[in-house]
Design an enzyme around this catalytic site. Structure first.
Site, PDB file in Angstrom:
ATOM      1  N   CYS A  18      -3.893   6.893   5.540  1.00  0.00           N
ATOM      2  CA  CYS A  18      -4.249   6.933   3.981  1.00  0.00           C
ATOM      3  C   CYS A  18      -4.962   7.532   3.423  1.00  0.00           C
ATOM      4  O   CYS A  18      -4.717   7.029   2.008  1.00  0.00           O
ATOM      5  CB  CYS A  18      -3.524   5.746   3.953  1.00  0.00           C
ATOM      6  SG  CYS A  18      -4.630   3.976   4.127  1.00  0.00           S
TER       7      CYS A  18
ATOM      8  N   GLU B 115       0.709  -1.239   0.213  1.00  0.00           N
ATOM      9  CA  GLU B 115       0.526  -0.319  -0.036  1.00  0.00           C
ATOM     10  C   GLU B 115       0.994   1.135   0.211  1.00  0.00           C
ATOM     11  O   GLU B 115       1.821   1.323   0.974  1.00  0.00           O
ATOM     12  CB  GLU B 115      -0.815   0.386   1.007  1.00  0.00           C
ATOM     13  CG  GLU B 115      -2.010   0.904   1.718  1.00  0.00           C
ATOM     14  CD  GLU B 115      -3.024   1.155   2.599  1.00  0.00           C
ATOM     15  OE1 GLU B 115      -2.722   2.043   3.066  1.00  0.00           O
ATOM     16  OE2 GLU B 115      -2.249   0.085   3.483  1.00  0.00           O
TER      17      GLU B 115
END
Length: 503
Positions: A283, A246
């Protein structure tokens, strides 16, 4: 032997608070991976590893006060936020224990031999999924529990039957040591080797980990440059391995004219709360918001300005991120045509949130491309558009994202088309609301097209376990040699037998 010390640092002051470990050299990483590899066969017993996951949750809770205090000192995230995050981590561990007990993740399919099958006779075939092997987990800076040592990558890999070697994040080494100790204690308590989980520190340790020949897969949460470098190393190995990274996400939001007219103040206030939540260190922070030009959009920006001004200042995770945030904001604010309704800035060791506003048409210019890149910290970019063509131009310049959000009214004629346009951009598409906050649920997808992630899997939710498994089919194997889940008769797991689903 590398003896470079690893220090715990107070995130609010930058002061060192104590040496907690040493950076692992190549020999130490090799020893950790080999010990994990040797311990892995013990995880084959599903009952035992489910018990381990639950015991790990119990141990973390038992050490909760010390873990939270240590993590707060190292990250400045606050005890309230960290208490909730630790609860999330223990919930994840117990959820994967339930998944292991149920056994559906094994994806068992049995096709009995059929000499009359078309178009040709079929042999006896029995398929299920097996663990890949030792998994390397790279801890995240912004989630010292839920995406670090006891986080979702670790929990799902252990649930799959993979031993884990965690590369600690340098922002919270003491927290990582405490969490690893709790998990290793839990392993021993249920009769597993402690080395089903190991911990290493240091930048080079991460490189050595990805390149180790006994490592079978890796999970990463962090920056695009760091993640891409490790991804390339994983692909360049003599035997490439899956790298579930990620990396970065802008998380675009589109607000329609009708939604702004109906709910300008609500949307503006909600955006302020979302992009400043956790000092913008999520995020899923909305980093680009397409807002219509005109009076309704002006009202939205007014509410956003008020919310941003009222948001409290706070420390970022470390001095490097603080410097990067301030420099990134200044670079964007200096671009032609960019206005600064609320200017981010320093507040002692802390920072204040800010946001930028620009005509959407400017985002078609290469000189403004930086506005389409993630800036870590409490900042967002509002792009004011005049028509659908400008929206399309901006969306056409975006890479992959974890999330994409549409604020529209349910009856709008173009809502379905806009949702369809956002779908290729993200792994999670929201109608209304805000993307910050990722539910730990079976249907969750936390992952998206590159550069959001390097694979199509999810790092949150029950299906995260699939990343650490591979299918194997047995053909014509005598029953006595088969795993019990693949034998005829009751196996205690869901199975598809000759095309019929059995539970």
């Amino acid at each position: 032997m590398n003896t470079t010390p690893v220090w715990s640092v107070d995130a609010r002051t930058g002061d060192r608070t104590g040496e907690v470990a040493v950076e692992a050299d190549t020999a130490a990483v090799d020893a950790a991976v080999r010990a994990a590899h040797a311990a892995q066969p013990a995880l084959a017993d599903r009952t035992l590893r489910a018990a381990f996951l639950r015991a790990a949750a119990d141990r973390l809770e038992a050490h909760g006060e010390e873990l939270i205090a240590t993590a707060d000192r190292e990250t400045a995230l606050g005890t309230g936020r960290l208490t909730g995050e630790l609860a999330r981590a223990t919930y994840q561990l117990r959820s994967f224990a339930d998944i292991v007990d149920e056994g559906a993740f094994l994806d068992v399919v049995i096709d009995h031999a059929d000499p009359k099958a078309a178009p040709a006779p079929r042999p006896d075939l029995r398929r299920w999924k097996v663990p890949l092997g030792v998994v390397g987990v790279f801890a995240a800076s912004n989630f010292p529990f839920a995406f670090s040592v006891p986080g979702g990558d670790t929990a799902s890999a252990l649930g799959a039957g993979c031993a884990v070697v965690v590369k600690a994040h340098p922002d919270h080494p003491a927290t990582s040591e405490l969490a690893a100790a709790a998990l290793r204690e839990a392993a021993v308590a249920v009769g597993l080797p402690a080395d089903v989980l190991a911990l290493v520190h240091g930048r080079q340790a991460g490189v050595d980990l990805v390149q180790h020949p006994l490592l079978s897969a890796a999970g990463f949460t962090g920056s695009i440059p760091g993640g891409r470098a490790l991804f390339d190393l994983a692909a360049a190995r003599p035997a490439p391995i899956p790298f579930h990274g990620e990396l970065g996400s802008l998380n675009p939001v589109v607000v329609t004219e009708q939604a702004a007219a109906e709910r300008a103040e609500e949307i503006g206030a909600g955006l302020a709360g979302s992009f400043t939540l956790g000092m913008g260190q999520f995020c899923t922070k909305p980093g680009l918001v397409l807002v219509p030009a005109g009076a309704a959009g002006d009202r939205l920006e007014k509410a956003l300005t008020e919310g941003a001004v009222d948001s409290p200042s706070g420390a970022l995770l470390d001095a490097r991120m603080r410097a990067g945030f301030l420099a990134g904001f200044a670079e964007r604010a200096a671009l032609p045509g960019v206005s600064v309704p609320v200017r981010a800035g320093e507040d002692g060791y802390a920072v204040r949130a800010g946001y930028l506003s620009v005509a959407a048409a400017r985002l078609a210019e290469d000189a403004h491309e930086v506005l389409l890149e993630e800036c870590f910290g409490p900042v967002t970019v509002v792009a004011r558009y005049h028509d659908a063509a400008e929206v399309e131009t901006v969306l056409g310049r975006l890479g992959g994202n974890l999330t994409a959000t549409l604020h529209a009214e349910p009856g709008e004629a173009d809502a379905a088309d806009l949702l369809a346009r956002l779908t290729p951009l993200a792994g999670r598409v929201l109608f209304g609301g805000w993307p910050t906050g990722v539910a730990v649920a079976p249907a969750m997808q936390h992952g998206g097209p590159y550069p959001a992630t390097t694979s199509t899997g999810t790092s949150v939710g029950g299906t995260a376990i699939e990343r650490w498994l591979r299918p194997v089919a047995y053909q014509g194997v005598p029953a006595a040699l088969l795993p019990v889940e693949l034998r005829d008769g009751s196996a205690g797991v869901p199975r598809r037998v000759d095309g019929v689903l059995e539970r």
